[in-house]
Design an enzyme around this catalytic site. Sequence first.
Site, short mmCIF file in Angstrom:
data_model
loop_
_atom_site.label_atom_id
_atom_site.label_comp_id
_atom_site.label_asym_id
_atom_site.label_seq_id
_atom_site.Cartn_x
_atom_site.Cartn_y
_atom_site.Cartn_z
N LYS A 100 -31.61 6.36 -13.13
CA LYS A 100 -30.28 6.84 -12.74
C LYS A 100 -29.61 7.54 -13.94
CE LYS A 100 -29.78 3.02 -9.39
NZ LYS A 100 -28.91 1.89 -8.95
N TYR A 137 -29.05 6.76 -0.07
CA TYR A 137 -28.33 5.49 0.03
C TYR A 137 -27.70 5.29 1.41
CZ TYR A 137 -28.92 4.28 -4.90
OH TYR A 137 -29.44 3.90 -6.12
N ASN A 196 -26.96 0.09 -13.28
CA ASN A 196 -28.15 -0.76 -13.49
C ASN A 196 -29.44 0.04 -13.71
OD1 ASN A 196 -28.56 0.05 -10.89
ND2 ASN A 196 -28.46 -1.99 -9.97
N HIS A 219 -33.66 2.79 -9.93
CA HIS A 219 -33.86 2.50 -8.51
C HIS A 219 -35.34 2.34 -8.22
CE1 HIS A 219 -33.79 2.86 -4.13
NE2 HIS A 219 -34.86 3.63 -4.29
N GLU A 228 -38.31 7.60 1.09
CA GLU A 228 -37.73 8.10 -0.16
C GLU A 228 -38.64 9.13 -0.85
OE1 GLU A 228 -35.03 4.10 -0.99
OE2 GLU A 228 -36.80 4.45 -2.24
N1 UDP Z 1 -24.44 -1.53 -5.97
C1 UDP Z 1 -23.17 -1.63 -6.48
N2 UDP Z 1 -22.40 -2.72 -6.14
C2 UDP Z 1 -22.87 -3.70 -5.33
C3 UDP Z 1 -24.18 -3.59 -4.82
C4 UDP Z 1 -24.94 -2.49 -5.16
O1 UDP Z 1 -22.73 -0.75 -7.22
O2 UDP Z 1 -22.13 -4.66 -5.06
C5 UDP Z 1 -25.26 -0.37 -6.33
C6 UDP Z 1 -26.27 -0.70 -7.41
O3 UDP Z 1 -26.35 0.41 -8.29
C7 UDP Z 1 -27.56 -0.88 -6.64
C8 UDP Z 1 -27.37 0.14 -5.51
O4 UDP Z 1 -25.99 0.07 -5.20
O5 UDP Z 1 -28.70 -0.59 -7.45
C9 UDP Z 1 -28.17 -0.12 -4.26
O6 UDP Z 1 -27.98 -1.47 -3.86
P1 UDP Z 1 -29.20 -2.35 -3.42
O7 UDP Z 1 -28.65 -3.62 -2.85
O8 UDP Z 1 -30.11 -1.55 -2.55
O9 UDP Z 1 -29.89 -2.73 -4.82
P2 UDP Z 1 -31.28 -2.28 -5.48
O10 UDP Z 1 -32.25 -2.02 -4.35
O11 UDP Z 1 -31.00 -1.05 -6.31
O12 UDP Z 1 -31.67 -3.45 -6.35
MG MG Z 2 -32.09 -0.95 -2.60
#
Ligand code: UDP
Ligand code: MG
Length: 153
Positions: free
Chosen positions: A12, A52, A115, A118, A129
């Site tokens: 990211k 997303y 974080n 992805h 994707e």
């Molecule tokens: N995210 C966020 N706040 C939250 C949950 C998710 O900003 O409370 C963001 C975070 O960057 C995360 C992304 O949304 O990586 C997608 O969420 P997901 O639950 O799919 O997590 P991932 O698959 O990336 O672990």
């Molecule tokens: Mg995810």
Amino acid sequence: MMAAERTFIAIKPDGVQRGLVGEILGRFERKGFKLVALKQLTPTRELAEKHYGVHRERPFFEGLVAFITSGPVVAMVWEGDGVIASARKLIGATKPLDAEPGTIRGDLAVNIGRNVIHGSDGCETAAFEIGLWFNSTELNNWQPSDYVWRVES
Ligand code: UDP
Ligand code: MG
């Protein structure tokens, strides 16, 4: 030869701007997965919203899309047996403070909204994707010279 499992990984904008591209690529390379596609791009809003899409109703959606379109992302496809689940393990928990040390988020991040990386969360998501971010001509079908050492016998 059967098509091996593939997953979509993206560094990211925070990972790119913090200079973590090499560190992150190295972890996937050292693990033994095969890089089949790699490019840097600043995602359009349309691409980010599709990527997303499952989170469209969530309160963080607008901020997430704004962030992911704010600068260059390094988009990749990695291949190997079990790569989808293994990549998720290498990446670590979504909330970096819950991510284990040794994982990318556990070692390199503190903030859930920043974080670093992805990774696709399942077979269908990976296929969706990869197709969303890459043309088929960008996916390289190749066999590393040490291929036989990488597969379980
Ligand atoms: N995210 C966020 N706040 C939250 C949950 C998710 O900003 O409370 C963001 C975070 O960057 C995360 C992304 O949304 O990586 C997608 O969420 P997901 O639950 O799919 O997590 P991932 O698959 O990336 O672990
Ligand atoms: Mg995810």
